[in-house]
Scaffold this active site. Sequence first.
Site, PDB file in Angstrom:
ATOM      1  N   TYR A 106       0.751  -1.076   0.093  1.00  0.00           N
ATOM      2  CA  TYR A 106       0.020   0.105  -0.130  1.00  0.00           C
ATOM      3  C   TYR A 106       0.803   1.294  -0.003  1.00  0.00           C
ATOM      4  CZ  TYR A 106      -4.492  -2.373   0.430  1.00  0.00           C
ATOM      5  OH  TYR A 106      -5.710  -3.124   0.367  1.00  0.00           O
ATOM      6  N   VAL A 122     -19.885 -10.698  -9.020  1.00  0.00           N
ATOM      7  CA  VAL A 122     -19.471 -10.099 -10.121  1.00  0.00           C
ATOM      8  C   VAL A 122     -17.936 -10.959 -10.637  1.00  0.00           C
ATOM      9  CG1 VAL A 122     -18.501  -8.099 -11.353  1.00  0.00           C
ATOM     10  CG2 VAL A 122     -20.418  -7.969  -9.748  1.00  0.00           C
ATOM     11  N   SER A 137     -15.270 -19.329  -9.398  1.00  0.00           N
ATOM     12  CA  SER A 137     -16.010 -20.050  -8.179  1.00  0.00           C
ATOM     13  C   SER A 137     -15.887 -21.529  -8.036  1.00  0.00           C
ATOM     14  CB  SER A 137     -17.358 -19.677  -8.527  1.00  0.00           C
ATOM     15  OG  SER A 137     -17.711 -18.229  -8.642  1.00  0.00           O
ATOM     16  N   GLU A 179      -8.247  -7.135   5.257  1.00  0.00           N
ATOM     17  CA  GLU A 179      -7.329  -8.260   4.755  1.00  0.00           C
ATOM     18  C   GLU A 179      -6.554  -9.113   5.615  1.00  0.00           C
ATOM     19  OE1 GLU A 179      -5.381  -5.856   1.513  1.00  0.00           O
ATOM     20  OE2 GLU A 179      -7.157  -5.215   0.885  1.00  0.00           O
TER      21      GLU A 179
END
Length: 403
Positions: free
Chosen positions: A97, A394, A210, A139
């Site tokens: 980050y 999605v 998935s 996370e």
Amino acid sequence: MLSESSTAVVTATLPVVQAHGEEITGRFYQRMFAAHPELLNLFNRGNQASGAQKAALASAVVAYAEHLTGESAAPWGPILDRIAHKHASLGITATQYTLVGRHLMAAIGEVLGDAVTPEIAAAWDEVYWLLACELIAREARLYTEAGVAEGASVWREWRVTEVTVEATDVRSYTLVPVDGGPVPTFVPGRYVSVAVDLDGDLGQQIRQYSLSGRPGADHWRITVKRVRGVGGAPDGLVSTFLHERVAVGDTLRLSPPFGEVDAIAGDGPLLLVSAGIGLTPAMAALEYLADTTPQREIVLVHADRDGAAHAHRDELPRLHARLPRLRLKLWYEETSDAPATVPAEVTRGWVDPDLIPLSPDAHVHLCGPLPFMNQIRGGLLRRGVPVERIAYEVFGPGMLRGA
């Protein structure tokens, strides 16, 4: 919470940042990949080439700024959860980050030039780090729940034990851990990341699929539709690799299961609506419910080109026999019969949301292309289904309208 001084600055500059959002994020990715080309191994090159990734990042940053300044009352938690689960499935670390923040702020300065005063830069830096800290915390929790130690890799080697042709351009891969260890169970609706090594300078590429098999089994199953380029677009890199190069005995690197969507929410009536390869989480849901609550009232609505394109169609008779209150409603664009020995309503054409069987207190799970889910979700909302009872999955970086 954004400081009072930064709130005023961000509110005043939001329109400019929003107007240049994709230009900023496009420049951000150029800078970051030039300085750290190894990060290309984490990003979907198809989404980079199409512009979908930079659009999603710009939308997320602007939406978060609107949330902090009170410009938007839309719930932000689900968006944060979606991003955090996707990041965890890629093995994103907290230290990355800092790198992202450096290049993002530099990109803002390069695009907007002298308009970015020290006060404006400081305000938007505060926005970024509030977002980053929220994601890092989420996370970290996901890694702990998945049994991934701090700083450890998310990747585990799995061996392919079976490859099954499910339908036109669709194959399933049955996998077991190479190390012989336990197979983690999962909640229907979860996905795993699959990392493959491509030829030449393409390096590692990662995609999410998935889990389509039964939770609690001694193996995992993923089902992959081969992506064929349309209108000059290239074929899918990873799906093509899996279809052409992966056979029984080969190994793949997989992440633990992640995903913010629960496909079996609630304990009342359940409506599963899918199109194309979006059927995969519904199959895991049906397998789980057949084991745990076979008397639950379930409606499966599925849309496909025809019966030959309908993946896992041959599994429906077995599941229907175990789920006596399962109702099947199929829409095929081309004429096709119902699956053998299964009482199913088959309609030619595309799904009409007003004709979907709907219990007033049903929980809903959607999965399929974004236009399809937007259409179905809009129709169900008009029919009175509360927004909080409609979950959706999605494939890719997008979100539903108004979500």
